[in-house]
Scaffold this active site. Structure first.
Site, short mmCIF file in Angstrom:
data_model
loop_
_atom_site.label_atom_id
_atom_site.label_comp_id
_atom_site.label_asym_id
_atom_site.label_seq_id
_atom_site.Cartn_x
_atom_site.Cartn_y
_atom_site.Cartn_z
N LYS A 170 0.83 -1.22 0.00
CA LYS A 170 0.00 0.00 0.00
C LYS A 170 0.86 1.26 0.00
O LYS A 170 0.59 2.18 -0.75
CB LYS A 170 -0.86 0.08 1.28
CG LYS A 170 -2.04 -0.83 1.34
CD LYS A 170 -2.97 -0.42 2.48
CE LYS A 170 -2.34 -0.48 3.85
NZ LYS A 170 -2.30 -1.79 4.50
N ARG A 189 -10.63 1.11 7.67
CA ARG A 189 -10.37 -0.28 8.04
C ARG A 189 -11.62 -0.98 8.56
O ARG A 189 -11.60 -2.16 8.84
CB ARG A 189 -9.30 -0.34 9.13
CG ARG A 189 -7.87 -0.49 8.60
CD ARG A 189 -6.94 -0.38 9.80
NE ARG A 189 -5.69 -1.08 9.68
CZ ARG A 189 -4.57 -0.52 9.23
NH1 ARG A 189 -4.55 0.69 8.78
NH2 ARG A 189 -3.45 -1.23 9.23
N ARG A 208 11.26 -5.54 6.03
CA ARG A 208 10.97 -4.13 5.71
C ARG A 208 11.71 -3.15 6.61
O ARG A 208 11.72 -3.28 7.82
CB ARG A 208 9.46 -3.90 5.85
CG ARG A 208 9.05 -2.46 5.67
CD ARG A 208 7.61 -2.33 5.34
NE ARG A 208 6.72 -2.68 6.44
CZ ARG A 208 5.40 -2.62 6.36
NH1 ARG A 208 4.84 -2.26 5.22
NH2 ARG A 208 4.66 -2.93 7.38
N ARG A 218 10.24 -0.71 11.83
CA ARG A 218 9.06 -0.40 12.64
C ARG A 218 8.95 -1.39 13.79
O ARG A 218 9.19 -2.58 13.61
CB ARG A 218 7.80 -0.46 11.77
CG ARG A 218 7.53 0.82 11.05
CD ARG A 218 6.44 0.67 10.03
NE ARG A 218 5.27 -0.02 10.54
CZ ARG A 218 4.17 -0.23 9.83
NH1 ARG A 218 4.10 0.18 8.58
NH2 ARG A 218 3.15 -0.87 10.34
N ARG A 232 -1.86 -8.27 13.18
CA ARG A 232 -2.26 -7.24 12.22
C ARG A 232 -2.95 -7.84 11.01
O ARG A 232 -3.96 -7.36 10.54
CB ARG A 232 -1.03 -6.45 11.75
CG ARG A 232 -0.74 -5.25 12.64
CD ARG A 232 0.73 -4.90 12.57
NE ARG A 232 1.18 -4.50 11.26
CZ ARG A 232 2.44 -4.66 10.82
NH1 ARG A 232 3.34 -5.23 11.58
NH2 ARG A 232 2.77 -4.27 9.62
P1 ADP Z 1 0.12 -2.00 8.27
O1 ADP Z 1 -0.89 -1.89 7.17
O2 ADP Z 1 1.44 -2.51 7.80
O3 ADP Z 1 -0.36 -2.68 9.50
P2 ADP Z 1 -0.28 0.83 8.98
O4 ADP Z 1 0.80 1.85 8.98
O5 ADP Z 1 -1.40 1.01 8.03
O6 ADP Z 1 0.49 -0.54 8.75
O7 ADP Z 1 -0.90 0.69 10.46
C1 ADP Z 1 -0.10 0.47 11.59
C2 ADP Z 1 -0.97 0.46 12.84
O8 ADP Z 1 -1.58 1.75 13.02
C3 ADP Z 1 -2.14 -0.52 12.82
O9 ADP Z 1 -1.73 -1.79 13.23
C4 ADP Z 1 -3.10 0.13 13.81
O10 ADP Z 1 -2.68 -0.07 15.14
C5 ADP Z 1 -2.92 1.62 13.51
N1 ADP Z 1 -3.86 2.10 12.46
C6 ADP Z 1 -3.54 2.56 11.22
N2 ADP Z 1 -4.63 2.95 10.53
C7 ADP Z 1 -5.69 2.73 11.35
C8 ADP Z 1 -7.10 2.89 11.21
N3 ADP Z 1 -7.64 3.35 10.06
N4 ADP Z 1 -7.88 2.53 12.26
C9 ADP Z 1 -7.35 2.07 13.41
N5 ADP Z 1 -6.04 1.87 13.60
C10 ADP Z 1 -5.20 2.19 12.59
#
Ligand code: ADP
Length: 214
Positions: free
Chosen positions: A13, A88, A127, A160, A171
């Site tokens: 993404k 999400r 990563r 990360r 996740r």
């Molecule tokens: P990835 O898709 O690799 O898990 P992201 O950077 O999209 O990484 O998200 C990392 C973390 O941030 C998620 O595991 C969650 O804890 C939080 N997060 C990100 N976007 C959202 C969202 N839209 N709603 C709730 N939590 C979120």
């Protein structure tokens, strides 16, 4: 133009978002990144967010909405956005329509990037990212001009804290469970397109361009 990228962790993404920004001049909105910024601030809210992110669970909708709305107003991007990691769940999808409506904008394309869990796991464990320019690398794939530093801006690359096997599993599973209703939501609106994550980012992007340009 507003594009939503839906994809489990490490499907690409972030990388595809960078390519969309370059090609169409839209603004990248990663809620994960916005939340990581707050998490790094050391405030009470920041520490709370950091603990949830570390576990790989979802941050409460209300916290995400507030952070996202602030960011959207601050950036004021008339060209539109690519949303990476948001929405999400269906509650977030409904909220996004509302937020974009306030900006006289709407969702134009929803692209679901599919990837098998095994492949996503391999990508996650390798990563590393640039905290300064947000470039994304994989230690098993890329070579570096200066070891451990970003090829684009020279900053020191970081891993990360949630890119470990345990957090990845949570996740991935949390993502899949919550996102299916979001996929159904956009499918019923006729906005959903599916793409399979390819080995090379340019190949995945070619499919995405085809969806946008027809
Ligand atoms: P990835 O898709 O690799 O898990 P992201 O950077 O999209 O990484 O998200 C990392 C973390 O941030 C998620 O595991 C969650 O804890 C939080 N997060 C990100 N976007 C959202 C969202 N839209 N709603 C709730 N939590 C979120």
């Amino acid at each position: 133009m507003n594009i939503i990228l839906i994809a489990p962790p490490a499907a690409g993404k972030g990388t595809q978002s960078e390519l969309l920004v370059e090609k169409y001049g839209i603004t990248h909105i990663s809620t994960g990144e916005i939340l990581r910024e707050i998490a790094a601030s050391g405030t009470e809210l920041g520490n709370y967010i950091a603990s949830i992110q570390k576990e790989g669970k979802l941050v409460d909708d209300e916290i995400v909405f507030k952070a996202l709305e602030t960011k959207l107003l601050e950036l004021n991007s008339v060209n539109g956005h690519v949303f990476d990691g948001f929405p999400r769940n269906v509650n977030q999808a409904i909220k996004l329509d509302e937020m974009l409506g306030k900006l006289n904008q709407k969702v134009d394309y929803v692209i679901y990037i599919e990837i098998e869990k095994e492949r996503a796991m391999q990508r996650t464990l390798g990563r590393i990212t640039c905290p300064k320019c947000e470039a994304i690398y994989n230690i098993y794939k890329h070579t570096f001009e200066v070891e451990g530093h970003c090829n684009k801006c020279g900053a020191e690359l970081i891993k990360r804290s949630d890119d470990n096997e345990e957090s990845f599993n949570t996740r991935f599973d949390t993502y899949m469970k919550n996102v299916q209703p979001v996929i159904d939501y956009y499918e019923s609106k006729g906005l959903l397109h599916k793409v399979k994550a390819q080995e090379e980012k340019e190949d995945t992007f070619a499919y995405i361009k085809e969806i946008i340009e027809g």
